[in-house]
Design a protein around this motif. Structure first.
Motif, PDB file in Angstrom:
ATOM      1  N   LEU A   1     -24.316   1.074  -7.813  1.00  0.00           N
ATOM      2  CA  LEU A   1     -24.526   2.321  -8.529  1.00  0.00           C
ATOM      3  C   LEU A   1     -23.966   2.139  -9.928  1.00  0.00           C
ATOM      4  CD1 LEU A   1     -23.279   4.907  -5.840  1.00  0.00           C
ATOM      5  CD2 LEU A   1     -25.621   4.111  -6.212  1.00  0.00           C
ATOM      6  N   SER A   2     -24.732   2.530 -10.924  1.00  0.00           N
ATOM      7  CA  SER A   2     -24.303   2.348 -12.312  1.00  0.00           C
ATOM      8  C   SER A   2     -24.259   3.690 -13.034  1.00  0.00           C
ATOM      9  CB  SER A   2     -25.263   1.401 -13.042  1.00  0.00           C
ATOM     10  OG  SER A   2     -24.885   1.232 -14.393  1.00  0.00           O
ATOM     11  N   GLU A   3     -23.036   4.077 -13.449  1.00  0.00           N
ATOM     12  CA  GLU A   3     -22.799   5.323 -14.178  1.00  0.00           C
ATOM     13  C   GLU A   3     -23.501   6.500 -13.510  1.00  0.00           C
ATOM     14  OE1 GLU A   3     -23.836   4.754 -18.245  1.00  0.00           O
ATOM     15  OE2 GLU A   3     -22.233   3.321 -18.618  1.00  0.00           O
ATOM     16  N   VAL A   4     -23.335   6.571 -12.207  1.00  0.00           N
ATOM     17  CA  VAL A   4     -24.036   7.586 -11.414  1.00  0.00           C
ATOM     18  C   VAL A   4     -23.250   8.900 -11.410  1.00  0.00           C
ATOM     19  CG1 VAL A   4     -24.618   8.254  -9.052  1.00  0.00           C
ATOM     20  CG2 VAL A   4     -25.352   6.041  -9.943  1.00  0.00           C
ATOM     21  N   SER A   5     -23.955   9.960 -11.700  1.00  0.00           N
ATOM     22  CA  SER A   5     -23.456  11.313 -11.494  1.00  0.00           C
ATOM     23  C   SER A   5     -24.384  11.997 -10.500  1.00  0.00           C
ATOM     24  CB  SER A   5     -23.422  12.101 -12.805  1.00  0.00           C
ATOM     25  OG  SER A   5     -22.533  11.512 -13.734  1.00  0.00           O
ATOM     26  N   PHE A   6     -23.792  12.872  -9.684  1.00  0.00           N
ATOM     27  CA  PHE A   6     -24.608  13.569  -8.693  1.00  0.00           C
ATOM     28  C   PHE A   6     -24.098  14.991  -8.537  1.00  0.00           C
ATOM     29  CE2 PHE A   6     -25.398  15.110  -4.412  1.00  0.00           C
ATOM     30  CZ  PHE A   6     -26.776  14.944  -4.341  1.00  0.00           C
ATOM     31  N   TRP A   7     -25.058  15.902  -8.431  1.00  0.00           N
ATOM     32  CA  TRP A   7     -24.685  17.297  -8.200  1.00  0.00           C
ATOM     33  C   TRP A   7     -25.797  18.024  -7.466  1.00  0.00           C
ATOM     34  CZ3 TRP A   7     -25.107  15.487 -13.401  1.00  0.00           C
ATOM     35  CH2 TRP A   7     -26.344  15.769 -14.023  1.00  0.00           C
TER      36      TRP A   7
ATOM     37  N   VAL B   1     -19.939   7.287 -11.754  1.00  0.00           N
ATOM     38  CA  VAL B   1     -19.393   6.408 -10.718  1.00  0.00           C
ATOM     39  C   VAL B   1     -20.070   5.039 -10.784  1.00  0.00           C
ATOM     40  CG1 VAL B   1     -19.314   6.021  -8.221  1.00  0.00           C
ATOM     41  CG2 VAL B   1     -18.703   8.245  -9.160  1.00  0.00           C
ATOM     42  N   ASP B   2     -19.266   3.990 -10.691  1.00  0.00           N
ATOM     43  CA  ASP B   2     -19.782   2.621 -10.620  1.00  0.00           C
ATOM     44  C   ASP B   2     -19.280   1.982  -9.331  1.00  0.00           C
ATOM     45  OD1 ASP B   2     -21.109   2.244 -13.285  1.00  0.00           O
ATOM     46  OD2 ASP B   2     -19.092   2.738 -13.986  1.00  0.00           O
ATOM     47  N   VAL B   3     -20.214   1.518  -8.491  1.00  0.00           N
ATOM     48  CA  VAL B   3     -19.861   0.824  -7.252  1.00  0.00           C
ATOM     49  C   VAL B   3     -20.776  -0.383  -7.117  1.00  0.00           C
ATOM     50  CG1 VAL B   3     -19.772   0.954  -4.728  1.00  0.00           C
ATOM     51  CG2 VAL B   3     -19.089   2.928  -6.086  1.00  0.00           C
ATOM     52  N   ASN B   4     -20.190  -1.535  -6.843  1.00  0.00           N
ATOM     53  CA  ASN B   4     -20.973  -2.759  -6.694  1.00  0.00           C
ATOM     54  C   ASN B   4     -20.643  -3.394  -5.353  1.00  0.00           C
ATOM     55  OD1 ASN B   4     -22.637  -4.934  -7.269  1.00  0.00           O
ATOM     56  ND2 ASN B   4     -20.996  -6.106  -8.228  1.00  0.00           N
ATOM     57  N   ALA B   5     -21.660  -3.736  -4.572  1.00  0.00           N
ATOM     58  CA  ALA B   5     -21.454  -4.335  -3.253  1.00  0.00           C
ATOM     59  C   ALA B   5     -22.411  -5.499  -3.061  1.00  0.00           C
ATOM     60  CB  ALA B   5     -21.666  -3.292  -2.161  1.00  0.00           C
TER      61      ALA B   5
ATOM     62  N   GLY C   1     -27.788   8.425 -14.122  1.00  0.00           N
ATOM     63  CA  GLY C   1     -27.509   7.032 -13.832  1.00  0.00           C
ATOM     64  C   GLY C   1     -28.540   6.485 -12.869  1.00  0.00           C
ATOM     65  N   PHE C   2     -28.280   5.290 -12.304  1.00  0.00           N
ATOM     66  CA  PHE C   2     -29.279   4.753 -11.392  1.00  0.00           C
ATOM     67  C   PHE C   2     -28.644   3.914 -10.288  1.00  0.00           C
ATOM     68  CE2 PHE C   2     -29.319   0.301 -12.719  1.00  0.00           C
ATOM     69  CZ  PHE C   2     -28.770   0.359 -13.993  1.00  0.00           C
ATOM     70  N   ARG C   3     -29.411   3.817  -9.200  1.00  0.00           N
ATOM     71  CA  ARG C   3     -29.043   2.995  -8.048  1.00  0.00           C
ATOM     72  C   ARG C   3     -29.968   1.795  -8.003  1.00  0.00           C
ATOM     73  NH1 ARG C   3     -31.814   2.543  -3.082  1.00  0.00           N
ATOM     74  NH2 ARG C   3     -30.515   1.798  -1.326  1.00  0.00           N
ATOM     75  N   HIS C   4     -29.381   0.629  -7.820  1.00  0.00           N
ATOM     76  CA  HIS C   4     -30.191  -0.576  -7.658  1.00  0.00           C
ATOM     77  C   HIS C   4     -29.972  -1.150  -6.270  1.00  0.00           C
ATOM     78  CE1 HIS C   4     -32.014  -4.524  -8.301  1.00  0.00           C
ATOM     79  NE2 HIS C   4     -30.947  -5.022  -7.682  1.00  0.00           N
TER      80      HIS C   4
END
Length: 692
Positions: free
Chosen positions: A482-488, A499-503, A535-538
Motif C-alpha cells: 500500500l502506498s500513501e493510502v488513505s481510507f474513509w 499509510v505505507d505497508v510493504n509485504a 493512494g493505491f494498492r499494488h
C-alpha cells in the motif's frame, strides 16, 4: 426482479450522511448481488457495516435494509419506475418468467449499474463479494430432520451427601462431583472421573480440542451434574440481547437482588412505610449498593467501553461487543462459581491485561477454559487437565503445571516399566515351577502376590498435532504493498491517512492495536476487499491471497462431515486426495467422517484451514486464527507458519503465536501504522503503562 434506483434510495435513507465514494461502493455491491439476496438480513450483512458508519442506530439500518429488500423483490408487473434501464444484453422474457431468479451470469448484465467515471471502485472485488455471498448461502443449510446431539451426564452421589443436601445442612461452597460420566452424542468424553473445586481457588481448565471442556462447563451450569443447590453458578456463553437498554443499566440490572431492593425502596417511599423502608436501607448498605454504578463502570471501562459507550444502548453494538457486556454482567454479579469458556477470544490485548489483573483478585471460585498460556499463568491458581477421558488436578499456575506434568508422566512411565519387569520376573517363576509339587506353595504365594499388585497404566502419549500448509510458487517482487493510502467511509473522519505497508513472500507481519483501531480494515485493504480512498494498492498479477476469519468458521455447513464439505467445494477428486488434504491439518480417521456440528470450535477451525490451503495461496492473511485452538494446535500452527514458503500477515491477541512467528509488529493507532522495534513485548509494556 425489480429495477431499483439504488442511488436514490440510499440517498433518501441517509440524506447528508453518506459521501459519494461510499455511496458508489454500496450501489455496486447491491447491483452485483441483487439476485443473491433472499432476506433483508442478507442485505444488512452486505452493506450494514458501511451504513452504520453513517448512522450507528442498528435498528434503523436493519429496517432500511428490510425495506430495500422488499423493493427489490416487488412484482415487476405491479411496479412502475420512471428510471428506464437499458439492457446491456438481450434477455429471453420467456426464460425469465419460468423462474423468478436469474442465474448469476445473466444478473451481471441485466441491471448493470454504470459507475461514475472518477470513482475507484474495484468491480472484480464486487463480483467476488457477490460470488462469496452465493457460496455462503449454499453452505449455511440446516438439516432439521437430524436433531443436534445432546450431552448426557451421570454421577455417583452418596446417601450422606444427598441427605445433607435435602436437610439443608450442606452449607459448604466447595464443589465435589464424584465418579461421573459425560458423553456428547455418540462420543464418550469422561468416564468414572471426579472434579473437586475448593472455594476461592481459580482453576484453569486445559486439554485438547474436542476432549469435552466446554461440554463439562455447560453440564455444571445447567445442573446436569449435581452440585449443592445453595451455590450460585453463572456461565458466560451467550451475548446480551440487543435492545434499548443502556450498557451501564444492563450491567446494573444483572444483580436481581439489588434491582428488587431498588424497586422496594421506591414503593415504600411512595407508601410512606418507614419501617419497611428502614429494612431496605439496611440491606442496601450491607451490599454496598451506593458503589454499584461505579463498580459497573469500572468493569466496563476495563473491557474497552468508553464513558460515552456505556450510555449507548445494547442494540447499537455488534455481537462481539455484546459478549463483552455479558462478561461484564458476570463479573459484576460475583457468583459463587463463575464459569468462563475462552474469555480472551472476544478481547483485545488491552482488555486481556485488565482482565488478568481483575481475576487475580477474584474472591469466589473460578473455573475457566483458556488456551492462552500467559493468561493461564497470570490467573490460574490450579490447573485441571483433561486427558484420556479423565481429569487430573495440578497445584500451581500453567508454568508449574507444564513442568509438574512432564515429571509426573516420566515417573508414571518409570513405575509402570518397573512393575512390568517385576511381573515378568514373578511370572517366569510361576511358569517354571507351576507343576513342581515341592514348589506348589511358593507358586500359590506368587500368584496371590500378582493379584494384589496395583494396576499401573503406561503413559498414553497424545497424538502429535499436524498442521502443514502447502508450498507456493515464487513470484518476483514487488508482491503486495500500500502506498500513501488513505481510507474513509466518512471523509471528515478517515480511518487511515497516508499509510505505507510493504509485504513479500518472506514477510511475517503482525498487526496489533486496540479494538476499533482499524486492523481488520487494513487487512481488507491488503486483500482488495476494500479500495483505497486515496493512494493505491499494488498486488502482483498472479498473487493469490487466502483470508481467514472466524466468520469463515462460523459459516461452515454443519450437517455434513469434513470429507463431504471439501468434496462439495472441490468436486471430481478421489477419496485419497481429500483424505490427504484433511490429514495435513490433523483431520484424519473417524474425525474426517463426523458431522461438523459434533466437532469442537478448534476442530472446525482446522477444517477451515484445510479449505484455506486448498486455494493454493501465495499469501496467508489470518484474522484471529488462534480462537478456539488448543495450545498444541497453536504450537503446530506456529511451526506451519514458520515453514510456509509464502507471506503471512496476522492479527492476533495471542502473544505466544506472535513471538514465535512474526519478524515485524505493526501498531495501528491514530489513523496510521507504526513499526514496534521491540515487538509484542514493547506493545504489552505500552498497554500496561496506560492502565497504571
Amino acid at each position: 426482479m425489480v429495477c431499483v434506483d439504488f442511488t436514490a434510495v440510499v440517498k433518501n435513507g441517509f440524506a447528508g450522511d453518506i459521501d459519494d465514494e461510499i455511496l458508489s461502493y454500496i450501489v455496486n455491491v447491491l447491483s452485483s448481488s441483487q439476485e443473491d439476496f433472499s432476506t433483508g438480513e442478507d442485505v444488512f450483512e452486505a452493506i450494514g457495516d458501511l451504513l452504520m458508519e453513517c448512522d450507528s442506530n442498528e435498528v434503523k439500518v436493519k429496517k432500511f435494509c428490510e425495506s430495500l429488500f422488499k423493493q427489490m423483490k416487488k412484482d415487476p408487473e405491479n411496479t412502475r419506475s420512471n428510471n428506464v434501464k437499458l439492457l446491456d444484453a438481450p434477455v429471453s422474457i420467456g426464460e425469465s418468467t419460468t423462474d423468478n431468479t436469474f442465474e448469476s451470469a445473466n444478473s451481471a448484465s441485466f441491471w448493470a449499474a454504470k459507475p461514475h467515471e472518477n470513482t475507484m471502485i474495484d468491480f472484480e472485488a464486487n463480483e467476488a463479494l457477490a460470488n462469496s455471498k452465493k457460496d455462503r448461502k449454499k453452505e449455511v443449510t440446516n438439516d432439521t430432520s437430524k436433531p443436534p446431539p445432546e450431552a448426557v451426564a451421570s454421577q455417583s452421589i452418596s446417601k450422606k451427601d444427598l441427605k445433607s443436601e435435602n436437610d439443608g445442612r450442606n452449607l459448604t461452597k466447595d464443589i465435589h462431583i464424584e465418579d461421573f460420566d459425560l458423553s456428547f452424542g455418540e462420543n464418550i468424553l469422561f468416564i468414572n472421573t471426579s472434579l473437586h473445586l475448593n472455594y476461592g481457588r481459580r482453576y484453569g481448565f486445559v486439554g485438547r480440542n474436542g476432549i469435552g471442556k466446554s461440554t463439562l462447563l455447560k453440564a455444571i451450569a445447567n445442573k446436569s451434574l449435581m452440585i449443592p443447590s445453595h451455590i450460585s453458578v453463572l456461565i458466560v456463553e451467550q451475548e446480551v440481547h440487543g435492545d434499548d437498554t443502556l450498557i451501564i443499566d444492563s450491567v446494573l440490572e444483572s444483580d436481581k437482588v439489588l434491582t428488587d431492593l431498588r424497586k422496594k425502596e421506591k414503593k415504600y417511599t411512595e407508601d410512606g412505610n418507614s419501617t419497611a423502608l428502614a429494612e431496605v436501607f439496611n440491606q442496601l448498605e450491607l451490599m454496598d449498593a451506593d458503589s454499584a454504578p461505579s463498580r459497573a463502570a469500572e468493569i466496563l471501562a476495563g473491557l474497552g467501553f468508553t464513558p460515552q459507550d456505556q450510555k449507548r444502548t445494547t442494540k447499537e453494538f455488534s455481537g462481539g461487543w455484546r459478549m463483552r457486556v455479558a462478561l461484564a454482567r458476570a463479573l459484576f454479579m460475583k457468583p459463587d462459581l463463575l464459569l468462563l469458556d475462552e474469555p480472551t477470544n472476544m478481547l483485545d490485548l488491552a482488555a486481556i491485561i485488565w482482565l488478568e489483573e481483575y481475576l487475580q483478585k477474584w474472591a469466589s471460585t473460578l473455573f475457566f477454559v483458556s488456551h492462552d498460556r500467559r493468561f493461564l499463568s497470570q490467573v490460574a491458581s490450579d490447573i485441571v487437565y483433561a486427558y484420556n477421558r479423565e481429569l487430573e488436578l495440578y497445584k500451581g499456575n500453567f508454568d508449574q503445571f507444564e513442568s509438574t506434568k512432564s515429571e509426573r508422566m516420566k515417573n508414571q512411565q518409570r513405575q509402570y516399566e518397573a512393575q512390568q519387569q517385576y511381573r515378568e520376573h514373578i511370572q517366569t517363576f510361576i511358569d517354571r515351577f507351576r507343576y513342581n509339587a515341592n514348589r506348589a506353595s511358593q507358586v500359590q504365594s506368587k500368584l496371590k502376590l500378582l493379584e494384589k499388585l496395583p494396576e499401573l497404566k503406561a503413559v498414553d502419549e497424545e497424538a502429535e498435532v499436524v498442521i502443514r500448509f502447502d508450498g507456493c510458487e515464487k513470484l518476483p517482487a514487488p508482491i503486495l504493498y500500500l502506498s500513501e493510502v488513505s481510507f474513509w467511509y466518512n471523509k471528515d473522519n478517515p480511518n487511515f491517512v497516508n499509510v505505507d505497508v510493504n509485504a513479500n513472500l518472506e514477510s511475517r507481519i503482525a498487526f496489533v492495536g486496540r479494538n476499533g483501531a482499524g486492523k481488520t480494515t487494513l487487512l481488507k485493504l491488503l486483500t482488495g476487499d476494500l479500495n483505497p480512498s486515496k493512494g493505491f494498492r499494488h498486488a502482483h498479477k498472479n498473487l493469490k491471497i487466502a483470508y481467514f476469519t472466524q466468520h469463515h468458521v462460523d459459516q461452515l455447513e454443519l450437517n455434513v462431515c469434513p470429507m463431504e464439505l471439501i468434496a462439495k467445494r472441490y468436486p471430481g477428486k478421489k477419496e485419497e486426495f481429500y483424505r490427504s488434504c484433511l490429514g495435513k491439518f490433523g483431520v484424519s480417521g473417524n474425525l474426517a467422517l463426523r458431522q461438523l456440528n459434533t466437532l469442537s470450535g478448534g476442530q472446525k477451525s482446522r477444517v477451515a484451514f484445510v479449505l484455506l490451503n486448498m486455494q493454493a495461496p501465495h499469501f496467508l492473511i489470518l484474522d484471529e486464527p488462534t480462537n478456539h485452538l488448543d495450545m498444541e494446535t497453536i504450537e503446530a500452527l506456529a511451526d506451519a507458519i514458520n515453514n510456509y514458503s509464502g507471506g503471512v500477515i496476522v492479527v492476533s491477541h495471542d502473544e505466544y503465536l506472535i513471538k514465535k512467528t512474526c519478524k515485524e509488529v505493526w501498531l495501528c493507532k491514530d489513523k496510521g501504522v507504526q513499526i514496534l522495534e521491540g515487538g509484542i513485548t514493547e506493545y504489552r509494556k505500552l498497554l500496561e503503562a496506560e492502565l497504571i
